[in-house]
Design an enzyme around this catalytic site. Sequence first.
Site, PDB file in Angstrom:
ATOM      1  N   GLY A  31       0.810  -1.225   0.000  1.00  0.00           N
ATOM      2  CA  GLY A  31       0.000   0.000   0.000  1.00  0.00           C
ATOM      3  C   GLY A  31       0.838   1.267   0.000  1.00  0.00           C
ATOM      4  N   GLU A  35       3.935   5.959  -8.073  1.00  0.00           N
ATOM      5  CA  GLU A  35       3.971   5.736  -9.525  1.00  0.00           C
ATOM      6  C   GLU A  35       4.616   4.386  -9.879  1.00  0.00           C
ATOM      7  OE1 GLU A  35       2.725   6.438 -13.061  1.00  0.00           O
ATOM      8  OE2 GLU A  35       2.126   7.749 -11.406  1.00  0.00           O
ATOM      9  N   GLY A  36       5.549   3.916  -9.065  1.00  0.00           N
ATOM     10  CA  GLY A  36       6.167   2.603  -9.321  1.00  0.00           C
ATOM     11  C   GLY A  36       5.108   1.503  -9.272  1.00  0.00           C
ATOM     12  N   HIS A  37       4.271   1.519  -8.218  1.00  0.00           N
ATOM     13  CA  HIS A  37       3.196   0.515  -8.134  1.00  0.00           C
ATOM     14  C   HIS A  37       2.221   0.673  -9.304  1.00  0.00           C
ATOM     15  CE1 HIS A  37       4.057   1.074  -3.663  1.00  0.00           C
ATOM     16  NE2 HIS A  37       4.247  -0.214  -3.826  1.00  0.00           N
ATOM     17  N   GLN A  61       7.673  -9.722   7.652  1.00  0.00           N
ATOM     18  CA  GLN A  61       8.898  -9.318   6.948  1.00  0.00           C
ATOM     19  C   GLN A  61       9.590  -8.141   7.611  1.00  0.00           C
ATOM     20  OE1 GLN A  61       6.538  -8.471   3.201  1.00  0.00           O
ATOM     21  NE2 GLN A  61       8.065  -6.884   2.952  1.00  0.00           N
ATOM     22  N   GLN A 153      14.548  -9.104  -3.874  1.00  0.00           N
ATOM     23  CA  GLN A 153      13.219  -9.706  -3.699  1.00  0.00           C
ATOM     24  C   GLN A 153      12.756 -10.375  -5.002  1.00  0.00           C
ATOM     25  OE1 GLN A 153       9.801  -7.875  -1.467  1.00  0.00           O
ATOM     26  NE2 GLN A 153       9.154  -7.242  -3.487  1.00  0.00           N
ATOM     27  N   SER A 186       7.543   3.968  -0.927  1.00  0.00           N
ATOM     28  CA  SER A 186       6.594   4.460   0.084  1.00  0.00           C
ATOM     29  C   SER A 186       7.367   5.075   1.249  1.00  0.00           C
ATOM     30  CB  SER A 186       5.729   3.315   0.588  1.00  0.00           C
ATOM     31  OG  SER A 186       5.148   2.651  -0.516  1.00  0.00           O
ATOM     32  N   ARG A 187       8.579   4.578   1.493  1.00  0.00           N
ATOM     33  CA  ARG A 187       9.368   5.073   2.630  1.00  0.00           C
ATOM     34  C   ARG A 187       9.944   6.466   2.380  1.00  0.00           C
ATOM     35  NH1 ARG A 187      10.771  -0.737   3.392  1.00  0.00           N
ATOM     36  NH2 ARG A 187       9.944  -1.296   5.441  1.00  0.00           N
TER      37      ARG A 187
HETATM   38  O1  PAF Z   1       7.538  -5.304  -2.193  1.00  0.00           O
HETATM   39  C1  PAF Z   1       6.653  -5.262  -1.317  1.00  0.00           C
HETATM   40  O2  PAF Z   1       5.895  -4.305  -1.184  1.00  0.00           O
HETATM   41  C2  PAF Z   1       6.489  -6.450  -0.373  1.00  0.00           C
HETATM   42  O3  PAF Z   1       7.707  -6.973  -0.006  1.00  0.00           O
HETATM   43  C3  PAF Z   1       5.549  -7.533  -0.916  1.00  0.00           C
HETATM   44  C4  PAF Z   1       6.101  -8.193  -2.159  1.00  0.00           C
HETATM   45  C5  PAF Z   1       4.177  -6.945  -1.216  1.00  0.00           C
HETATM   46  C6  PAF Z   1       5.363  -8.629   0.136  1.00  0.00           C
HETATM   47  O4  PAF Z   1       4.822  -8.131   1.310  1.00  0.00           O
END
Ligand code: PAF
Length: 280
Positions: A31, A35-37, A61, A153, A186-187
């Site tokens: 959440g 723009e990346g998302h 995580q 990731q 987001s950070r």
């Molecule tokens: O990249 C992220 O935002 C998170 O690591 C993910 C892949 C949604 C898993 O919680």
Amino acid sequence: MKIIRSIPEIKKELGRHRKRGRSVGLVPTMGYLHEGHLSLIRKARQDNDVVVVSIFVNPTQFGPNEDYREYPRDLRRDARLCKKAGADYIFYPAAKSMYPKGHSTFVCVEGLTKNLCGRFRPGHFRGVTTVVTKLFNIVSPDAAYFGQKDAQQSVVIKRMAEDLDMGIRIEVLPTVREKDGLAMSSRNSYLSSDGRKRAATIYRSLQLARDLIKLNDKDAPGIVREMRKMLVPVATKIDYVSIVDPLTLKDVRTITGEVLVAVAVWMGETRLIDNILTRY
Ligand code: PAF
């Protein structure tokens, strides 16, 4: 666009689509979309009949002293952005339905999670691969979309999907940057105005590495030293500046082909990561 919180309900809803032969694309997120998302959601929209965005700040995580509680959350704003980018569903589960009492199964990818962020965030990738496996099992997508900004990731999730025969196509899309090159995250919302200015140096250090490599500099430790010289005056702390093989994520000494140049630094209390793929 529908917002669904319950696991059985989203399964039922997507089951109906699948019966009609429709393809499903999943964009897993935590959440506070940027723009990346949105670039991932738009790509999922192009590729699939049905687009699901999951929004879940995944507790497993985050380490005990990390920012799980402070992580920015704004479902109303996210819903508006998802709708505009073409999502059909937001899957927005509660932590207690994803991890009910007694939950004790985790998914671990070995080797690839040892270097880079794995060295500084013990348990982080175990949390990521566990939640992504759960999301894959719940949504059963044909394809899932991730950003190159989280390079490690993406490599780990690709490995997991292949090793566990998940039959899901993993798409990794380019990092979206601010005008001064800072990777969207987001950070970034945590940064002070001074920290925000200093953060632009991260991408400049990556560009320096790219320039040196293009000029036939093959000495990875030497390039890392040059990057550190740029970062030390602006960063509060440097977790790592690394040049690694993009498939194995192992440190490279002599650059002979494509490499991943990756950085994790702290600006004040905010940990930022970024990377580029470049080749000799
Ligand atoms: O990249 C992220 O935002 C998170 O690591 C993910 C892949 C949604 C898993 O919680």
